[in-house]
Design an enzyme around this catalytic site. Structure first.
Site, PDB file in Angstrom:
ATOM      1  N   SER A 112       0.791  -1.222   0.000  1.00 20.26           N
ATOM      2  CA  SER A 112       0.000   0.000   0.000  1.00 20.26           C
ATOM      3  C   SER A 112       0.826   1.276   0.000  1.00 20.26           C
ATOM      4  O   SER A 112       1.624   1.513  -0.895  1.00 20.26           O
ATOM      5  CB  SER A 112      -0.945  -0.039   1.193  1.00 20.26           C
ATOM      6  OG  SER A 112      -1.803   1.044   1.167  1.00 20.26           O
ATOM      7  N   HIS A 113       0.672   2.080   1.036  1.00 18.25           N
ATOM      8  CA  HIS A 113       1.309   3.403   1.132  1.00 18.25           C
ATOM      9  C   HIS A 113       2.711   3.318   1.718  1.00 18.25           C
ATOM     10  O   HIS A 113       3.373   4.336   1.869  1.00 18.25           O
ATOM     11  CB  HIS A 113       0.448   4.288   2.026  1.00 18.25           C
ATOM     12  CG  HIS A 113       0.155   3.620   3.336  1.00 18.25           C
ATOM     13  ND1 HIS A 113      -0.674   2.518   3.426  1.00 18.25           N
ATOM     14  CD2 HIS A 113       0.628   3.842   4.571  1.00 18.25           C
ATOM     15  CE1 HIS A 113      -0.708   2.113   4.674  1.00 18.25           C
ATOM     16  NE2 HIS A 113       0.067   2.882   5.400  1.00 18.25           N
ATOM     17  N   ASP A 276      -2.305   6.359  -3.549  1.00 15.16           N
ATOM     18  CA  ASP A 276      -1.178   5.724  -2.858  1.00 15.16           C
ATOM     19  C   ASP A 276      -0.512   4.656  -3.720  1.00 15.16           C
ATOM     20  O   ASP A 276      -0.806   4.531  -4.911  1.00 15.16           O
ATOM     21  CB  ASP A 276      -1.650   5.129  -1.526  1.00 15.16           C
ATOM     22  CG  ASP A 276      -2.576   3.949  -1.737  1.00 15.16           C
ATOM     23  OD1 ASP A 276      -3.253   3.901  -2.789  1.00 15.16           O
ATOM     24  OD2 ASP A 276      -2.619   3.059  -0.865  1.00 15.16           O
ATOM     25  N   ASP A 278      -0.808   1.427  -4.171  1.00 13.80           N
ATOM     26  CA  ASP A 278      -1.602   0.452  -4.923  1.00 13.80           C
ATOM     27  C   ASP A 278      -2.927   1.007  -5.431  1.00 13.80           C
ATOM     28  O   ASP A 278      -3.768   0.245  -5.922  1.00 13.80           O
ATOM     29  CB  ASP A 278      -1.830  -0.820  -4.098  1.00 13.80           C
ATOM     30  CG  ASP A 278      -2.592  -0.543  -2.813  1.00 13.80           C
ATOM     31  OD1 ASP A 278      -2.456   0.564  -2.261  1.00 13.80           O
ATOM     32  OD2 ASP A 278      -3.320  -1.439  -2.346  1.00 13.80           O
ATOM     33  N   ASP A 280      -5.595   2.422  -3.922  1.00 12.33           N
ATOM     34  CA  ASP A 280      -6.895   2.335  -3.264  1.00 12.33           C
ATOM     35  C   ASP A 280      -7.201   3.523  -2.354  1.00 12.33           C
ATOM     36  O   ASP A 280      -8.330   3.720  -1.956  1.00 12.33           O
ATOM     37  CB  ASP A 280      -7.077   0.992  -2.531  1.00 12.33           C
ATOM     38  CG  ASP A 280      -5.994   0.703  -1.522  1.00 12.33           C
ATOM     39  OD1 ASP A 280      -5.115   1.562  -1.329  1.00 12.33           O
ATOM     40  OD2 ASP A 280      -6.029  -0.392  -0.919  1.00 12.33           O
ATOM     41  N   ARG A 281      -6.176   4.310  -2.033  1.00 12.25           N
ATOM     42  CA  ARG A 281      -6.427   5.473  -1.173  1.00 12.25           C
ATOM     43  C   ARG A 281      -6.555   6.734  -2.001  1.00 12.25           C
ATOM     44  O   ARG A 281      -6.114   6.776  -3.154  1.00 12.25           O
ATOM     45  CB  ARG A 281      -5.267   5.668  -0.204  1.00 12.25           C
ATOM     46  CG  ARG A 281      -5.099   4.516   0.748  1.00 12.25           C
ATOM     47  CD  ARG A 281      -4.016   4.815   1.751  1.00 12.25           C
ATOM     48  NE  ARG A 281      -3.973   3.755   2.738  1.00 12.25           N
ATOM     49  CZ  ARG A 281      -3.560   3.898   3.979  1.00 12.25           C
ATOM     50  NH1 ARG A 281      -3.111   5.064   4.384  1.00 12.25           N
ATOM     51  NH2 ARG A 281      -3.571   2.895   4.817  1.00 12.25           N
ATOM     52  N   GLU A 362     -13.140   5.285   5.124  1.00 15.58           N
ATOM     53  CA  GLU A 362     -12.314   5.239   6.321  1.00 15.58           C
ATOM     54  C   GLU A 362     -11.508   6.514   6.452  1.00 15.58           C
ATOM     55  O   GLU A 362     -11.155   7.147   5.450  1.00 15.58           O
ATOM     56  CB  GLU A 362     -11.341   4.080   6.231  1.00 15.58           C
ATOM     57  CG  GLU A 362     -11.988   2.735   6.160  1.00 15.58           C
ATOM     58  CD  GLU A 362     -10.938   1.654   6.180  1.00 15.58           C
ATOM     59  OE1 GLU A 362     -10.724   1.079   7.246  1.00 15.58           O
ATOM     60  OE2 GLU A 362     -10.300   1.430   5.145  1.00 15.58           O
ATOM     61  N   GLU A 363     -11.144   6.804   7.682  1.00 16.81           N
ATOM     62  CA  GLU A 363     -10.294   7.963   7.951  1.00 16.81           C
ATOM     63  C   GLU A 363      -8.928   7.826   7.281  1.00 16.81           C
ATOM     64  O   GLU A 363      -8.242   8.804   7.046  1.00 16.81           O
ATOM     65  CB  GLU A 363     -10.139   8.174   9.464  1.00 16.81           C
ATOM     66  CG  GLU A 363      -9.726   6.938  10.290  1.00 16.81           C
ATOM     67  CD  GLU A 363      -8.344   6.417  10.013  1.00 16.81           C
ATOM     68  OE1 GLU A 363      -7.457   7.237   9.777  1.00 16.81           O
ATOM     69  OE2 GLU A 363      -8.164   5.178  10.032  1.00 16.81           O
ATOM     70  N   SER A 364      -8.516   6.589   6.993  1.00 14.69           N
ATOM     71  CA  SER A 364      -7.197   6.344   6.424  1.00 14.69           C
ATOM     72  C   SER A 364      -7.191   6.561   4.908  1.00 14.69           C
ATOM     73  O   SER A 364      -6.541   5.836   4.173  1.00 14.69           O
ATOM     74  CB  SER A 364      -6.739   4.924   6.757  1.00 14.69           C
ATOM     75  OG  SER A 364      -7.684   3.996   6.249  1.00 14.69           O
ATOM     76  N   LYS A 375     -11.381  -0.383  -1.517  1.00 16.30           N
ATOM     77  CA  LYS A 375     -11.483   1.058  -1.642  1.00 16.30           C
ATOM     78  C   LYS A 375     -10.812   1.464  -2.949  1.00 16.30           C
ATOM     79  O   LYS A 375     -10.013   0.702  -3.494  1.00 16.30           O
ATOM     80  CB  LYS A 375     -10.886   1.755  -0.430  1.00 16.30           C
ATOM     81  CG  LYS A 375      -9.447   1.396  -0.091  1.00 16.30           C
ATOM     82  CD  LYS A 375      -9.131   1.994   1.267  1.00 16.30           C
ATOM     83  CE  LYS A 375      -7.672   1.847   1.633  1.00 16.30           C
ATOM     84  NZ  LYS A 375      -7.363   0.545   2.251  1.00 16.30           N
TER      85      LYS A 375
HETATM   86  C1  G16 Z   1      -5.421  -0.937   5.089  1.00 15.93           C
HETATM   87  C2  G16 Z   1      -6.843  -1.363   5.317  1.00 15.93           C
HETATM   88  C3  G16 Z   1      -7.671  -0.212   5.788  1.00 15.93           C
HETATM   89  C4  G16 Z   1      -7.044   0.430   6.996  1.00 15.93           C
HETATM   90  C5  G16 Z   1      -5.613   0.818   6.705  1.00 15.93           C
HETATM   91  C6  G16 Z   1      -4.873   1.311   7.943  1.00 15.93           C
HETATM   92  O1  G16 Z   1      -5.360  -0.043   4.024  1.00 15.93           O
HETATM   93  O2  G16 Z   1      -7.431  -1.919   4.172  1.00 15.93           O
HETATM   94  O3  G16 Z   1      -8.937  -0.682   6.079  1.00 15.93           O
HETATM   95  O4  G16 Z   1      -7.782   1.549   7.390  1.00 15.93           O
HETATM   96  O5  G16 Z   1      -4.912  -0.306   6.242  1.00 15.93           O
HETATM   97  O6  G16 Z   1      -4.847   0.298   8.877  1.00 15.93           O
HETATM   98  P1  G16 Z   1      -4.032   0.424  10.214  1.00 15.93           P
HETATM   99  O7  G16 Z   1      -4.651   1.599  10.941  1.00 15.93           O
HETATM  100  O8  G16 Z   1      -4.239  -0.884  10.912  1.00 15.93           O
HETATM  101  O9  G16 Z   1      -2.601   0.719   9.856  1.00 15.93           O
HETATM  102  P2  G16 Z   1      -4.160  -0.082   2.975  1.00 15.93           P
HETATM  103  O10 G16 Z   1      -4.420   1.088   2.073  1.00 15.93           O
HETATM  104  O11 G16 Z   1      -2.906   0.081   3.801  1.00 15.93           O
HETATM  105  O12 G16 Z   1      -4.257  -1.401   2.314  1.00 15.93           O
END
Ligand code: G16
Length: 542
Positions: A112-113, A276, A278, A280-281, A362-364, A375
């Site tokens: 991801s990020h 980000d 991949d 999705d963000r 999500e907040e993220s 997402k």
């Molecule tokens: C993943 C999950 C999200 C989550 C995020 C942060 O996103 O799919 O649902 O909100 O991680 O998670 P954490 O707070 O546990 O670090 P991504 O974009 O990293 O795949």
């Protein structure tokens, strides 16, 4: 020929919030990748002639693992693998392909990020046939298998090349290499009014999309520049790189600072966005305003009906527990359901499949809908553009009118990164120990009305997830939430989420840091953050 290779288990292959994420050198240990992939195949156990989607965000080590996954899929009985050209597929594009092609599932390679490169991060995730991340019961079963694995199966011949589009074979299995962008771009064109967005852009509306040298570059270039007519160069950092150009592909105020600076200029673009690693963000920035993910979710839910795909209205909304409650207020007004789930996109899958919700977020920095089961960064950008094309107002005006209609939820997330794991766990444990005695306690001008450790019972399959974050709610609805991240790869990351609702429009222009000042200091004293970790400031505020 199918080879069976003896191997020994690793004890640290427990998937986190979103699959298995570790540093590249960790993944490079002998058979580390193979063990995890075999555990997935043994768990899902339905390879017989079925189709598997394989692709990733293009980070360092992506191609090596794609090749291993192809050879292991052939040895585990799959009939066909669909692979993104060059091993590239954004996470939402992979989700779309699984659904569209009726695949049994997909192997999605991404951290991801998180930064990439030889010393950066890598990740492997399994998505199920609905296109979404495997739910807890499957990830737990995979983990169990990793602890008892004795051998893995792999096809002895090398994987056919996947740098060019076309069909090849490996043993009895077909390897179909596809253009990673086309199906996804077509889906977007079905959901949104491209004609109206094209007119908006043609009228002089300027767009800037920062792909952060990650996977969305080719997607955004095809959609925004080629199909919607944005000027060449509207997509910046559009060439995916194995190390994301040495950057950190996390679309937030720290790592997308250039984009934000650009949008804060009076003569800057009208609309800015970033995605980000991949894809999705998303980060949404209007001229003169950075939109928080929680506000973006609320605005998208309130205005989704302006886009063709959602013109009949939305069935319901879902947000992760630490996400601000702004979207709940929209749901209340629309008279639709609002669900609060643990952090992790996998918890939205059942609600989407059952038709209980249409939009989640999500907040993220994640928002999405029932069009896929992940997402989707580019989708969020296009829904915003569709809304802007219909409303003919600026992003700032839309946000401000949203606040005056629904009230403003001031919100911040404070991240304390790479804390010693024992200290972080000690902090959480101490909070949990004090929960029972917290109600009624006064901190400054605020009194605790309830405090708990969030647990969730899935309304569709009844599964229960416990220990999902400590919530302290004050009378009046202000909240502080503490949880440890499940996506980091070094030490522990403590996330503290702080929010407060303000109905008085005269106070909506306040700076969030000031509006939340009292809660921020309470968060430190109740959480004993400085005392236990020595940190007086968060590393990142989003
Ligand atoms: C993943 C999950 C999200 C989550 C995020 C942060 O996103 O799919 O649902 O909100 O991680 O998670 P954490 O707070 O546990 O670090 P991504 O974009 O990293 O795949």
């Amino acid at each position: 020929m199918i080879e069976r290779i003896a191997t020994k288990p690793y004890d640290d292959q427990k998937p986190g919030t979103s699959g298995l994420r570790k540093k590249v050198p960790h993944f490079k240990q002998e058979n580390y990748v193979q063990n995890f992939l075999q555990a997935i195949f043994d768990t899902v156990g339905k390879g017989e002639r079925e189709t598997l989607v394989i692709g990733g965000d293009g980070r360092f080590f992506n191609r090596d693992v794609v090749a291993i996954a192809i050879r292991m899929a052939a040895a585990n009985g799959y009939g066909r693998v669909i692979v993104g050209q060059g091993g590239i597929l954004s996470t939402p594009a992979a989700s779309n392909l699984i659904r569209k092609r009726g695949a049994a599932g997909g192997i999605v390679l991404s951290a991801s990020h998180n930064p990439g490169g030889p010393k950066g991060d890598f990740g492997i995730k399994y998505n199920i046939e609905n296109g979404g991340p495997a739910p807890e019961r499957i990830t737990s079963a995979i983990y169990k298998k990793t602890k008892a694995i004795g051998e893995y199966r792999i096809y002895s011949a090398p994987a056919p090349e996947f740098l060019t589009v076309g069909e090849r074979s490996l043993g009895d299995m077909t390897v179909e290499v596809i253009d990673p962008v086309a199906d996804y771009a077509d889906l977007m064109e079905e959901l949104f009014d491209f004609g109206k967005i094209r007119d908006l852009i043609a009228s002089g509306f300027k767009v800037r999309f920062d792909a952060m040298h990650a996977v969305t570059g080719p997607y955004a270039t095809e959609i925004l520049e080629n199909r919607l007519g944005a000027a060449e160069g509207s997509v910046v950092n559009g060439e995916p790189k194995e190390d994301f150009g040495g950057g950190h592909p996390d679309p937030n105020a720290v790592y997308a600072a250039d984009l934000i600076e650009e949008l804060m200029r009076d003569d800057g673009p009208d609309f800015g966005a970033a995605s980000d690693g991949d894809g999705d963000r998303n980060l949404i920035v209007g001229r003169g305003i950075v939109v928080t993910p929680s506000d973006s979710l609320a605005v998208l839910a309130a205005n989704a009906h302006l886009a063709p795909a959602y013109k009949k209205g939305i069935a319901g909304v879902a947000r992760s527990m630490p996400t601000s409650q702004a979207v709940d207020r929209v749901a209340k007004k629309l008279g639709i359901g609002a669900y609060e789930t643990p952090t992790g996109w996998k918890y939205f899958g059942n609600l989407l499949d059952a038709g209980k919700v249409t939009i989640c977020g999500e907040e993220s920095a994640g928002t999405g809908s029932d069009h896929v089961r992940e997402k989707d960064g580019v989708w969020a950008v296009l829904l915003w553009l569709n809304i802007l094309a219909e409303r003919h107002e600026s992003v700032k005006a839309i946000i401000e009118s949203h606040w005056s209609e629904f009230g403003r939820t001031f919100y911040q997330r404070h991240d304390f990164e790479e804390i010693d794991t024992d200290k972080a766990e000690g902090l959480m444990e101490s909070l949990r120990d004090r929960l029972a005695s917290m109600a009624g306690q006064r901190f400054g001008s605020l009194v605790v009305s309830e405090a708990d450790d969030f647990s969730y019972k899935d309304p569709v399959d009844g599964s229960v997830a416990t220990g999902q974050g400590v919530r302290i709610v004050f009378s009046g609805g202000a909240r502080i939430v503490y949880r440890l991240s499940g996506t980091g790869t070094a030490g522990a990351t403590l996330r503290v989420y702080i929010e407060r609702y303000e109905s008085d429009p005269a106070k909506h222009t306040q700076d969030p840091g000031e509006a939340l000042a009292e809660l921020i200091s309470i968060a430190d004293s109740v959480g004993e953050i400085k005392k236990r970790t020595g940190r007086s400031e968060p590393d990142v505020i989003t």
